[in-house]
Design a protein around this motif. Structure first.
Motif: not given
Length: 141
Positions: A48-49, A51-52, A55-56, A130, A134-137
């Motif tokens: 999870q962390v 990937k975020a 991506r971010c 993350w 919460d996957q927000s950047c």
């Protein structure tokens, strides 16, 4: 004279009754079982962390991370899935940031010299966010 065919219907009835008494309950329809995950909590948290973070920080071409490369080691054999930030295009270089998870609860640890830089506060905030799902950047540094 006794005719053997006259007893045939009674014999068939007796057999039918006898066999129905031997049956157990009617078979129950099978319910699909939820798929069991073989992933540890540490691996689930790190996926999870990671990937975020990718991506971010990298896929978005965040300028704060342009001098670093992302080295994913989620499937390493230490039992501690992790990812590293290393100098750009130097995957064998000394890690500047290590983010790893371990234990039954999948507790995250971060360490490395990058955390002592101004970017460290943002990194810690992003990782903490993350890890809660919460996957927000968030905002740029």
């Amino acid at each position: 004279m006794l005719r053997p065919f006259r007893l045939l219907p009674f014999l068939g009835l007796a057999l039918a009754i006898g066999f129905t008494g031997c049956q157990s309950q009617a078979p129950q329809p099978k319910r699909p079982q939820p798929a069991a995950s073989n992933k540890s909590a540490a691996l689930r948290n790190m996926e999870q962390v990671a990937k975020a973070a990718h991506r971010c920080w990298f896929a978005s071409k965040d300028p704060a991370f342009r001098n670093y490369s992302f080295a994913n080691e989620l499937n390493n054999f230490s039992g501690r899935p992790r990812f590293l930030l290393v100098p750009e295009n130097n995957y064998g270089g000394r890690p500047l940031l290590v983010v790893q998870a371990e234990g039954a609860a999948g507790r995250l640890d971060t360490f490395g010299p990058l955390l002592d830089q101004p970017l460290g506060k943002r990194i810690n905030g992003d990782i903490a966010r993350w890890s809660t799902g919460d996957q927000s950047c968030g905002s740029a540094a």
